[in-house]
Design a protein around this motif. Sequence first.
Motif, short mmCIF file in Angstrom:
data_model
loop_
_atom_site.label_atom_id
_atom_site.label_comp_id
_atom_site.label_asym_id
_atom_site.label_seq_id
_atom_site.Cartn_x
_atom_site.Cartn_y
_atom_site.Cartn_z
N LEU A 50 0.83 -1.20 0.00
CA LEU A 50 0.00 0.00 0.00
C LEU A 50 0.87 1.25 0.00
O LEU A 50 0.60 2.21 -0.73
N ILE A 51 1.92 1.24 0.84
CA ILE A 51 2.78 2.42 0.94
C ILE A 51 3.47 2.70 -0.39
O ILE A 51 3.56 3.84 -0.83
N LEU A 52 3.92 1.62 -1.04
CA LEU A 52 4.59 1.82 -2.32
C LEU A 52 3.62 2.31 -3.39
O LEU A 52 4.02 2.93 -4.36
N PHE A 53 2.32 2.05 -3.20
CA PHE A 53 1.33 2.58 -4.13
C PHE A 53 0.80 3.93 -3.67
O PHE A 53 -0.33 4.31 -3.95
N ARG A 54 1.62 4.62 -2.91
CA ARG A 54 1.41 6.03 -2.55
C ARG A 54 0.23 6.28 -1.63
O ARG A 54 -0.23 7.41 -1.51
N VAL A 55 -0.28 5.26 -0.99
CA VAL A 55 -1.27 5.52 0.05
C VAL A 55 -0.51 6.16 1.21
O VAL A 55 0.55 5.67 1.60
N PRO A 56 -0.99 7.30 1.75
CA PRO A 56 -0.29 7.91 2.87
C PRO A 56 -0.03 6.87 3.97
O PRO A 56 -0.91 6.06 4.28
N ASP A 89 6.98 8.07 -2.57
CA ASP A 89 6.84 7.96 -4.03
C ASP A 89 8.10 7.42 -4.67
O ASP A 89 8.58 7.91 -5.67
N LEU A 123 8.42 4.67 -6.27
CA LEU A 123 8.23 4.00 -7.56
C LEU A 123 7.82 4.96 -8.66
O LEU A 123 7.72 4.56 -9.81
N ASN A 124 7.59 6.24 -8.30
CA ASN A 124 7.13 7.19 -9.30
C ASN A 124 8.02 7.26 -10.52
O ASN A 124 7.55 7.32 -11.65
N PHE A 149 7.51 4.30 -12.83
CA PHE A 149 6.22 4.13 -13.52
C PHE A 149 6.07 5.15 -14.65
O PHE A 149 6.52 6.29 -14.52
N VAL A 202 -2.21 5.41 -9.93
CA VAL A 202 -1.74 5.16 -8.57
C VAL A 202 -2.19 6.28 -7.65
O VAL A 202 -2.69 6.05 -6.54
N SER A 203 -2.05 7.52 -8.13
CA SER A 203 -2.44 8.66 -7.31
C SER A 203 -3.94 8.65 -7.05
O SER A 203 -4.41 8.94 -5.94
N PHE A 256 -5.84 5.99 -6.99
CA PHE A 256 -6.08 4.92 -6.02
C PHE A 256 -5.79 5.39 -4.61
O PHE A 256 -6.60 5.19 -3.69
N ALA A 257 -4.64 6.08 -4.45
CA ALA A 257 -4.26 6.55 -3.11
C ALA A 257 -5.32 7.52 -2.58
O ALA A 257 -5.70 7.46 -1.41
N PHE A 259 -8.55 5.52 -1.73
CA PHE A 259 -8.29 4.72 -0.54
C PHE A 259 -8.34 5.61 0.70
O PHE A 259 -9.01 5.29 1.69
N ARG A 296 -9.00 14.34 -4.78
CA ARG A 296 -7.74 13.90 -5.36
C ARG A 296 -7.93 12.62 -6.16
O ARG A 296 -7.32 12.43 -7.22
N ASP A 327 -1.04 15.77 -9.75
CA ASP A 327 -0.51 16.36 -8.54
C ASP A 327 0.51 17.45 -8.88
O ASP A 327 1.63 17.15 -9.29
#
Lengths: 438, 179
Positions: free
Chosen positions: A14-20, B88, B90-91, B94, B102-103, B105-106, B109, B163, B169
């Motif tokens: 989750l963290i790597l997918f940018r979820v805070p 970030d 992996l930014n 990608f 991804v953004s 999704f974040a 979530f 967002r 972003d």
Amino acid sequence: MTESLLGFAILLVLILFRVPIAFAMAAVGGIGFALLRGWEPAWVLTGQVAFDTGLSYSLSVIPLFIFMGNVLAASGVAHGLFAGADRLFGRFRGGLALASVFSCGAFSAVCGSSLATAATMSKVAMPSMRKFGYDDRLATGSIAAGGTLGILIPPSVILIIYGLITETDIAKLFVAGVLPGALGIVLYLVAVRVAVMINPALAPEVEGKEPMSRTDTIGVFCVLGLFVFIMAGIYGDFFTPTEAAGMGAGASVLIAIGLRSMTWADFRAALFDSIRATAMIFAIIIGAELFTNFINFAGLPDALADFVLDREMPVWMVMAFIMLVYLVLGCVLESLSMVLLTVPVFYPLMYQLPFESSLLLDPENALIWFAIIVVVATEISLITPPVGMNVFILKAVLQDVSLSTVFRGVFPFWIVDILRLGLLIAIPGLSLWLVGLM
Amino acid sequence: MEQHRRRTPGQPPRGGLALRPVLENTLGMGAAAILAALILITCVDVVGRYFFDAPLTGAFELTEVLVAALVFTALPLTTERREHVEVDLLNAAFPPALNRYVSAFAGLFSAALLATFAWRLATHAIKTMGDGATTNALGIPLAPFGFLAAFACLVSAFLAFLRGIQPDDPTDPKPEDRP
């Protein structure tokens, strides 16, 4: 055990997918707990933890110390510290770099955050070092490394949070940070000298003196006075660390008004930055509490302790393993989340390991010693690629320097940091001597 | 790489949505006033205790409830600026299109999580109201702070949702910032 590791794995994804980080920890912790224990208790717990964490008296130090650091950063005292330090070290080659390191340490004494220290000092010290022809590597390296002292020399946000997780006396943790912080300054000064000796081109042969106005002198005495006031107040039991934070914040506003260097806009920015940083930090704390609750319930800390004690692993091996975990995690995580995620797993070990040093047989001492080691390991992660946060701060302030320049400049400081970490692990007295005098 | 987003003063409001000034002038001013009150309470308490032998009654409780109010009131401001700590790393790896997903999704979530918190905090507050829980010395009722927290989480959830549906972003690091 398996549940915990699975939880850590999902958290990492989750963290790597940018979820805070805060939200990822809360989600994994909450759902993990629900799966182990049932949804009803998990729901109740979620609301309760979130609300009760907000309602915490001891956590009120966080906004107060952050605000104090922000106000002092805007008040211009940092320049005084830098110019004053230049009076001490100006006659040596590399004087301004030495002064940067020393003034970073001095500013740390009134600022609880490494990033704020590095950001503030870079604005003050970089222009002079550039003017006199310092190599960018030495100039940025000394500030990025010097800034890391912010979380070790009290007040320190990380030490406060460590104290809350482990129920250790925050006043004692602060006192314990003083000598290792001073050792850090000394070793950084040595690192500058050695770097300049090996490669004289890093620093100019002659440099001008940093001008020091009367306001600068007053600023130096204000910072010194404020540090003594806070430490004497805590040490002498005149007030609690929480009250010290409030008094320090009040005093810093008076200092800023007295120096007449802060505008209304600065003041407003200091307030707003502090409240946003507070919400950010509390979100992480709430998330970490839920996550920790889950791994405790899943029995990870106990399983780890059993694993280590059953095999009668030597203490040095356990400590080396823990340090390795910090250095690796430091490459991915930000410092506060790293401490919040790891300390709950490791700290129960500290009162079970068969230490040789008699100082560490007292569980409270062992926890204080471990706190200092965790903070120094975290400091190292702040200047280690690929995510060294302090390096990014320098890069953000100085757009025209490349990241690799800063990382190369930080290298000598990184070496002495590893040395310091080893010393602190081997000689618990360095952290505990002052605490014993309390 | 990881970004611990810090303020950049004078940053223009983004995306044409002038949400930031509105938030700053309402919740922001409120939180700032609470912070100022926190400092004042401690100073009055300590100075009063040592110099006038008159500590402030209930300073402890006032501090507690004000910190809770401060944290939750400030949460939407932090969320709006995307200042929650994110990694970030992996930014750079990608492609930009994937980064948008991804953004998004974040954001979604975060919105779901914050909405859950709003719901749980509201439930907790209703229960607190039913119990009639108050602080010890001053008798400050706790339920309103629970509702405040729930409201702030709901606002934050909305901002995180924005967002999610508008994932570009502007505070993203430029390519040359990356190692």
